[in-house]
Design an enzyme around this catalytic site. Structure first.
Site, mmCIF file in Angstrom:
data_model
loop_
_atom_site.group_PDB
_atom_site.id
_atom_site.type_symbol
_atom_site.label_atom_id
_atom_site.label_comp_id
_atom_site.label_asym_id
_atom_site.label_seq_id
_atom_site.Cartn_x
_atom_site.Cartn_y
_atom_site.Cartn_z
ATOM 1 N N CYS A 1 1.177 -1.207 0.082
ATOM 2 C CA CYS A 1 0.221 -0.020 0.225
ATOM 3 C C CYS A 1 0.715 1.228 -0.125
ATOM 4 O O CYS A 1 1.387 1.177 1.031
ATOM 5 C CB CYS A 1 -0.415 0.053 1.665
ATOM 6 S SG CYS A 1 -1.712 1.639 2.281
ATOM 7 N N CYS B 1 0.532 3.911 2.653
ATOM 8 C CA CYS B 1 0.691 3.314 3.734
ATOM 9 C C CYS B 1 1.983 3.490 4.399
ATOM 10 O O CYS B 1 2.634 4.007 5.240
ATOM 11 C CB CYS B 1 0.737 1.291 4.121
ATOM 12 S SG CYS B 1 -1.578 0.866 4.146
#
Length: 103
Positions: A30, A33
């Site tokens: 991600c 993230c």
């Protein structure tokens, strides 16, 4: 370094502590993230009375499913086993605001 919890039992033990715990639900693949991760590391140093933990939704899917995680990153805020709030997305300002309010 923010500690990664790898089991539901470890997660349950940490969130029961009587101080604010910030849980970062993330995935290695991600992008947002990875972007917010260094900011969370900084916050861990800055907010000394606050627990910070990470849950890899792929490695610890039991915890992620139990918490109903559907987007990454998602941040949950716990104290004494009670979920107080959450932030969905990589908003440093929102996360800081919740920590200030809840600590």
């Amino acid at each position: 370094m923010v500690k990664t919890v790898n089991t539901k039992a470890d997660f349950d033990a940490v969130i029961k502590e009587d101080k604010l715990t910030v849980v970062d639900f993330y995935a290695t693949w991600c992008g947002p993230c990875r972007m917010i991760a260094p900011k969370i590391e900084e916050m861990e140093k800055e907010f000394s009375g606050v627990n910070f933990i990470k849950v890899d939704v792929d490695e610890n899917s039991e915890t992620a499913e139990d918490c109903g995680i559907s987007a990454m990153p998602t941040f949950f805020f716990y104290k004494a086993g009670n979920k107080l709030d959450e932030v969905v997305g990589a908003s440093e300002a929102s996360i800081r605001e919740k920590i200030e309010k809840l600590k």
